[in-house]
Design an enzyme around this catalytic site. Structure first.
Site, PDB file in Angstrom:
ATOM      1  N   PRO A 160       6.735 -11.125  -7.091  1.00 31.23           N
ATOM      2  CA  PRO A 160       6.731 -11.123  -8.554  1.00 31.23           C
ATOM      3  C   PRO A 160       7.447  -9.925  -9.190  1.00 31.23           C
ATOM      4  CG  PRO A 160       4.550 -10.599  -7.699  1.00 31.23           C
ATOM      5  CD  PRO A 160       5.374 -11.072  -6.536  1.00 31.23           C
ATOM      6  N   ASN A 161       8.104 -10.236 -10.281  1.00 31.88           N
ATOM      7  CA  ASN A 161       8.807  -9.266 -11.134  1.00 31.88           C
ATOM      8  C   ASN A 161      10.112  -8.736 -10.534  1.00 31.88           C
ATOM      9  OD1 ASN A 161       6.831  -9.254 -13.322  1.00 31.88           O
ATOM     10  ND2 ASN A 161       5.482  -8.291 -11.825  1.00 31.88           N
ATOM     11  N   ARG A 214      14.103  -3.597 -14.966  1.00 33.84           N
ATOM     12  CA  ARG A 214      12.719  -3.178 -14.735  1.00 33.84           C
ATOM     13  C   ARG A 214      12.663  -1.764 -14.158  1.00 33.84           C
ATOM     14  NH1 ARG A 214       9.011  -5.111  -9.715  1.00 33.84           N
ATOM     15  NH2 ARG A 214       7.120  -4.052 -10.375  1.00 33.84           N
ATOM     16  N   TYR A 243      13.347   1.460  -9.506  1.00 32.61           N
ATOM     17  CA  TYR A 243      13.881   0.354  -8.693  1.00 32.61           C
ATOM     18  C   TYR A 243      15.408   0.254  -8.684  1.00 32.61           C
ATOM     19  CZ  TYR A 243       8.984  -1.012  -8.742  1.00 32.61           C
ATOM     20  OH  TYR A 243       7.615  -1.019  -8.591  1.00 32.61           O
ATOM     21  N   ASN A 299       9.673  -8.749   0.665  1.00 30.33           N
ATOM     22  CA  ASN A 299       9.235  -7.749  -0.305  1.00 30.33           C
ATOM     23  C   ASN A 299       8.196  -8.461  -1.166  1.00 30.33           C
ATOM     24  OD1 ASN A 299       8.717  -5.974  -2.327  1.00 30.33           O
ATOM     25  ND2 ASN A 299      10.862  -5.461  -2.768  1.00 30.33           N
ATOM     26  N   ALA A 359       4.012  -6.749  -5.969  1.00 38.74           N
ATOM     27  CA  ALA A 359       2.608  -6.383  -6.235  1.00 38.74           C
ATOM     28  C   ALA A 359       1.632  -7.096  -5.301  1.00 38.74           C
ATOM     29  CB  ALA A 359       2.273  -6.687  -7.691  1.00 38.74           C
ATOM     30  N   HIS A 387      -0.274  -5.445  -2.303  1.00 36.04           N
ATOM     31  CA  HIS A 387      -1.503  -4.664  -2.442  1.00 36.04           C
ATOM     32  C   HIS A 387      -2.729  -5.528  -2.720  1.00 36.04           C
ATOM     33  CE1 HIS A 387       1.730  -1.806  -2.740  1.00 36.04           C
ATOM     34  NE2 HIS A 387       2.124  -2.312  -3.903  1.00 36.04           N
ATOM     35  N   ASP A 429      -2.484 -14.096   5.461  1.00 38.64           N
ATOM     36  CA  ASP A 429      -2.896 -15.220   6.320  1.00 38.64           C
ATOM     37  C   ASP A 429      -1.715 -16.138   6.644  1.00 38.64           C
ATOM     38  OD1 ASP A 429      -5.467 -14.308   6.480  1.00 38.64           O
ATOM     39  OD2 ASP A 429      -6.294 -15.699   5.016  1.00 38.64           O
ATOM     40  N   GLU A 447       8.541  -5.910   6.562  1.00 40.48           N
ATOM     41  CA  GLU A 447       8.048  -5.670   5.200  1.00 40.48           C
ATOM     42  C   GLU A 447       9.003  -4.679   4.536  1.00 40.48           C
ATOM     43  OE1 GLU A 447       4.089  -4.015   5.061  1.00 40.48           O
ATOM     44  OE2 GLU A 447       4.248  -3.580   2.900  1.00 40.48           O
ATOM     45  N   HIS A 452      10.220  -2.595   0.811  1.00 44.76           N
ATOM     46  CA  HIS A 452      10.009  -2.185  -0.585  1.00 44.76           C
ATOM     47  C   HIS A 452      11.188  -1.320  -1.015  1.00 44.76           C
ATOM     48  CE1 HIS A 452       5.921  -3.613  -0.353  1.00 44.76           C
ATOM     49  NE2 HIS A 452       5.852  -3.016   0.830  1.00 44.76           N
ATOM     50  N   LEU A 453      11.596  -1.490  -2.241  1.00 45.06           N
ATOM     51  CA  LEU A 453      12.666  -0.640  -2.781  1.00 45.06           C
ATOM     52  C   LEU A 453      12.198   0.807  -2.887  1.00 45.06           C
ATOM     53  CD1 LEU A 453      13.353  -3.290  -5.438  1.00 45.06           C
ATOM     54  CD2 LEU A 453      15.244  -2.386  -4.093  1.00 45.06           C
ATOM     55  N   SER A 454      10.994   0.975  -3.432  1.00 48.26           N
ATOM     56  CA  SER A 454      10.471   2.326  -3.651  1.00 48.26           C
ATOM     57  C   SER A 454       9.664   2.779  -2.444  1.00 48.26           C
ATOM     58  CB  SER A 454       9.587   2.328  -4.902  1.00 48.26           C
ATOM     59  OG  SER A 454       8.468   1.478  -4.714  1.00 48.26           O
ATOM     60  N   ARG A 493       3.714   6.943  -4.358  1.00 46.18           N
ATOM     61  CA  ARG A 493       3.387   6.450  -5.700  1.00 46.18           C
ATOM     62  C   ARG A 493       1.866   6.420  -5.905  1.00 46.18           C
ATOM     63  NH1 ARG A 493       6.777   1.320  -7.076  1.00 46.18           N
ATOM     64  NH2 ARG A 493       6.032   1.931  -9.161  1.00 46.18           N
ATOM     65  N   ARG A 516      -0.936   1.618  -4.555  1.00 52.47           N
ATOM     66  CA  ARG A 516       0.258   1.067  -3.871  1.00 52.47           C
ATOM     67  C   ARG A 516       0.324   1.511  -2.411  1.00 52.47           C
ATOM     68  NH1 ARG A 516       3.355  -1.108  -8.050  1.00 52.47           N
ATOM     69  NH2 ARG A 516       3.026   0.015  -9.992  1.00 52.47           N
TER      70      ARG A 516
HETATM   71  C1  DQA Z   1       7.715  -2.899  -4.683  1.00 52.51           C
HETATM   72  C2  DQA Z   1       6.553  -1.919  -4.742  1.00 52.51           C
HETATM   73  C3  DQA Z   1       5.311  -2.592  -5.310  1.00 52.51           C
HETATM   74  O1  DQA Z   1       4.237  -1.642  -5.375  1.00 52.51           O
HETATM   75  C4  DQA Z   1       5.582  -3.107  -6.692  1.00 52.51           C
HETATM   76  O2  DQA Z   1       4.448  -3.800  -7.193  1.00 52.51           O
HETATM   77  C5  DQA Z   1       6.798  -3.939  -6.790  1.00 52.51           C
HETATM   78  C6  DQA Z   1       7.972  -3.578  -6.011  1.00 52.51           C
HETATM   79  C7  DQA Z   1       9.032  -2.230  -4.252  1.00 52.51           C
HETATM   80  O3  DQA Z   1       9.956  -2.948  -3.883  1.00 52.51           O
HETATM   81  O4  DQA Z   1       9.145  -1.000  -4.327  1.00 52.51           O
HETATM   82  O5  DQA Z   1       6.857  -4.884  -7.560  1.00 52.51           O
HETATM   83  O6  DQA Z   1       7.414  -3.887  -3.691  1.00 52.51           O
END
Ligand code: DQA
Length: 149
Positions: free
Chosen positions: A10-11, A18, A23, A74, A77, A80, A87, A98, A100-102, A107, A111
């Site tokens: 999501p997002n 964003r 990011y 990725n 959210a 977490h 599952d 797995e 993540h950009l950040s 953080r 997270r």
């Molecule tokens: C994220 C890190 C997550 O905590 C966050 O909710 C995101 C992006 C990242 O790519 O850094 O939406 O997965």
């Protein structure tokens, strides 16, 4: 021809606008193009998807069983919060990265816990969009190691 599924939660469709200080300025479409360019000279095919819906991500993971050779996820959210994605990932029989950009560990404390990490072969975070290319290299190696074993 190894098939790699790249799932985005999501997002992440809002990348570019964003929180660019966290990011970056690249859009998800820019990142997808970079991934496609990165594997152009290889025999890897990629299926790059994004959803804001937990259920859709679970459906895609279920649909990938026996079809794809590696998964880069990725979960955004849902990293977490989602036992459902954990599952679903437990049911796949291919390598999982797995991503993540950040750097989630630098953080907020909420997270710093991932439901996904226990079932991932490895975790890449903190490299921004470049992390997708690092993840592609890592998954290619895991897939070829699995084929050889
Ligand atoms: C994220 C890190 C997550 O905590 C966050 O909710 C995101 C992006 C990242 O790519 O850094 O939406 O997965």
């Amino acid at each position: 021809m190894p098939k790699i599924l790249i799932l985005n939660g999501p997002n992440l469709n809002l990348l570019g606008n964003r929180e660019p200080e966290i990011y970056g300025h690249e859009t998800l479409s820019d990142i997808e193009q970079q991934c496609r360019q990165h594997v152009k000279a290889s025999d890897i095919t990629i299926d790059f998807r994004q959803s804001n819906s937990e259920g859709e991500l679970v459906d895609w993971l279920q649909g990938s069983i026996g079809i794809v050779d590696g998964i880069i996820i990725n979960p955004a959210a849902y990293t977490h919060t989602s036992v459902a994605i954990l599952d679903a990932l437990k049911q796949v029989d291919c390598p999982i990265i797995e991503l993540h950009l950040s750097n989630i560990f630098s953080r907020e404390s909420f997270r710093q816990h991932s439901y996904i990490s226990p079932v991932a072969n490895g975790l890449i975070c903190g490299f921004g969009a470049h992390g997708y290319l690092l993840a592609m290299d890592a998954i290619s190696r895991l897939v070829s190691d699995k084929e050889e074993s």
